[in-house]
Design an enzyme around this catalytic site. Structure first.
Site, PDB file in Angstrom:
ATOM      1  N   GLY A  45       0.838  -1.192   0.000  1.00  0.00           N
ATOM      2  CA  GLY A  45       0.000   0.000   0.000  1.00  0.00           C
ATOM      3  C   GLY A  45       0.872   1.240   0.000  1.00  0.00           C
ATOM      4  O   GLY A  45       2.021   1.202   0.466  1.00  0.00           O
ATOM      5  N   GLN A  50       2.876   9.905   1.247  1.00  0.00           N
ATOM      6  CA  GLN A  50       4.161   9.192   1.344  1.00  0.00           C
ATOM      7  C   GLN A  50       5.083   9.521   0.166  1.00  0.00           C
ATOM      8  O   GLN A  50       6.277   9.249   0.215  1.00  0.00           O
ATOM      9  CB  GLN A  50       3.944   7.674   1.389  1.00  0.00           C
ATOM     10  CG  GLN A  50       3.377   7.192   2.714  1.00  0.00           C
ATOM     11  CD  GLN A  50       3.281   5.680   2.718  1.00  0.00           C
ATOM     12  OE1 GLN A  50       2.340   5.107   2.184  1.00  0.00           O
ATOM     13  NE2 GLN A  50       4.275   5.021   3.301  1.00  0.00           N
ATOM     14  N   CYS A  87       5.888  -0.456   7.571  1.00  0.00           N
ATOM     15  CA  CYS A  87       5.515   0.719   6.778  1.00  0.00           C
ATOM     16  C   CYS A  87       6.695   1.121   5.899  1.00  0.00           C
ATOM     17  O   CYS A  87       7.826   1.175   6.375  1.00  0.00           O
ATOM     18  CB  CYS A  87       5.146   1.860   7.711  1.00  0.00           C
ATOM     19  SG  CYS A  87       4.740   3.393   6.847  1.00  0.00           S
ATOM     20  N   LEU A  88       6.432   1.431   4.628  1.00  0.00           N
ATOM     21  CA  LEU A  88       7.506   1.844   3.717  1.00  0.00           C
ATOM     22  C   LEU A  88       8.172   3.139   4.180  1.00  0.00           C
ATOM     23  O   LEU A  88       9.314   3.407   3.830  1.00  0.00           O
ATOM     24  CB  LEU A  88       6.956   2.030   2.290  1.00  0.00           C
ATOM     25  CG  LEU A  88       6.496   0.768   1.570  1.00  0.00           C
ATOM     26  CD1 LEU A  88       5.897   1.119   0.214  1.00  0.00           C
ATOM     27  CD2 LEU A  88       7.644  -0.220   1.400  1.00  0.00           C
ATOM     28  N   HIS A 129      -4.303   1.177   7.590  1.00  0.00           N
ATOM     29  CA  HIS A 129      -2.956   1.751   7.607  1.00  0.00           C
ATOM     30  C   HIS A 129      -2.864   2.932   6.634  1.00  0.00           C
ATOM     31  O   HIS A 129      -2.311   3.980   6.963  1.00  0.00           O
ATOM     32  CB  HIS A 129      -1.949   0.647   7.256  1.00  0.00           C
ATOM     33  CG  HIS A 129      -0.526   1.072   7.268  1.00  0.00           C
ATOM     34  ND1 HIS A 129       0.354   0.700   8.264  1.00  0.00           N
ATOM     35  CD2 HIS A 129       0.193   1.845   6.411  1.00  0.00           C
ATOM     36  CE1 HIS A 129       1.547   1.241   8.005  1.00  0.00           C
ATOM     37  NE2 HIS A 129       1.476   1.928   6.886  1.00  0.00           N
ATOM     38  N   GLU A 130      -3.433   2.751   5.445  1.00  0.00           N
ATOM     39  CA  GLU A 130      -3.350   3.811   4.422  1.00  0.00           C
ATOM     40  C   GLU A 130      -4.230   5.011   4.777  1.00  0.00           C
ATOM     41  O   GLU A 130      -3.827   6.155   4.573  1.00  0.00           O
ATOM     42  CB  GLU A 130      -3.709   3.251   3.042  1.00  0.00           C
ATOM     43  CG  GLU A 130      -2.792   2.126   2.549  1.00  0.00           C
ATOM     44  CD  GLU A 130      -1.307   2.427   2.710  1.00  0.00           C
ATOM     45  OE1 GLU A 130      -0.899   3.592   2.491  1.00  0.00           O
ATOM     46  OE2 GLU A 130      -0.546   1.509   3.073  1.00  0.00           O
ATOM     47  N   HIS A 133      -2.417   7.108   7.195  1.00  0.00           N
ATOM     48  CA  HIS A 133      -1.442   7.979   6.529  1.00  0.00           C
ATOM     49  C   HIS A 133      -2.102   9.267   6.058  1.00  0.00           C
ATOM     50  O   HIS A 133      -1.580  10.365   6.255  1.00  0.00           O
ATOM     51  CB  HIS A 133      -0.847   7.280   5.291  1.00  0.00           C
ATOM     52  CG  HIS A 133       0.375   6.465   5.581  1.00  0.00           C
ATOM     53  ND1 HIS A 133       1.524   6.995   6.124  1.00  0.00           N
ATOM     54  CD2 HIS A 133       0.641   5.158   5.380  1.00  0.00           C
ATOM     55  CE1 HIS A 133       2.425   6.045   6.250  1.00  0.00           C
ATOM     56  NE2 HIS A 133       1.922   4.914   5.813  1.00  0.00           N
TER      57      HIS A 133
HETATM   58 ZN    ZN Z   1       2.794   3.086   5.803  1.00  0.00          ZN
END
Ligand code: ZN
Length: 162
Positions: A45, A50, A87-88, A129-130, A133
């Site tokens: 995701g 991000q 998380c990226l 999660h998204e 963000h």
């Molecule tokens: Zn994330």
């Protein structure tokens, strides 16, 4: 085009995003870039902020092909599920986090059609999660007090190390 993923310490990750008002070619190109960036990372995701864009949309792919949700809102949640989450934007770290097990998400697709998604377990986790963000919330804020203290120690040292 692969975009640069912003990481912990970048203020854009803490800023809530604004609703998308116009779905146009520019937005479609952004989505394309986000999908490419997510696959390249690789991740499941990616939210617009991000990659430094303060607009309310995210892409995800849990193995069924890439999806985009524009102006997503979680309207219902139920249950509880503990799952290890990463998380990226916080690379290399993960924690067991408890979140609702089921969610209902509404939003728009890239053609402006209404989306209504009922998800559970892994998919529900990714969606939550998204959406977090897009509200300017990182997974660090979902940790319990002890996990959070440890996480911040590691992350602050990383930011200082540059
Ligand atoms: Zn994330």
């Amino acid at each position: 085009m692969v975009l640069t993923i912003r990481t912990y310490g970048d203020p854009v990750l803490k800023q809530p995003t604004k609703d998308v008002e116009e779905i146009d070619g520019r937005l479609a190109r952004l989505v394309e870039g986000m999908v490419e960036t997510m696959h390249e990372a690789p991740g499941v995701g990616l939210a617009a902020n991000q990659v430094g864009v303060r607009r309310r949309l995210f892409v995800y792919d849990i193995g069924d092909g890439p999806q985009v949700v524009i102006n997503p809102r979680i309207t219902e949640t139920s249950g509880e599920w503990a799952f290890e989450e990463g998380c990226l934007s916080v690379p290399g770290l993960s924690w067991t986090i408890v979140r609702p097990n089921k969610v209902h998400l509404s939003g728009l697709d890239l053609d402006g059609n209404e989306l209504s998604i009922d998800a559970e377990e892994y998919e529900a986790r990714v969606l939550q999660h998204e959406v977090d963000h897009l509200d300017g919330t990182l997974l660090i804020e979902r940790l319990d007090e002890e996990q959070r203290r440890e996480a911040l120690k590691v992350l602050r040292a990383r930011v200082l190390a540059g």
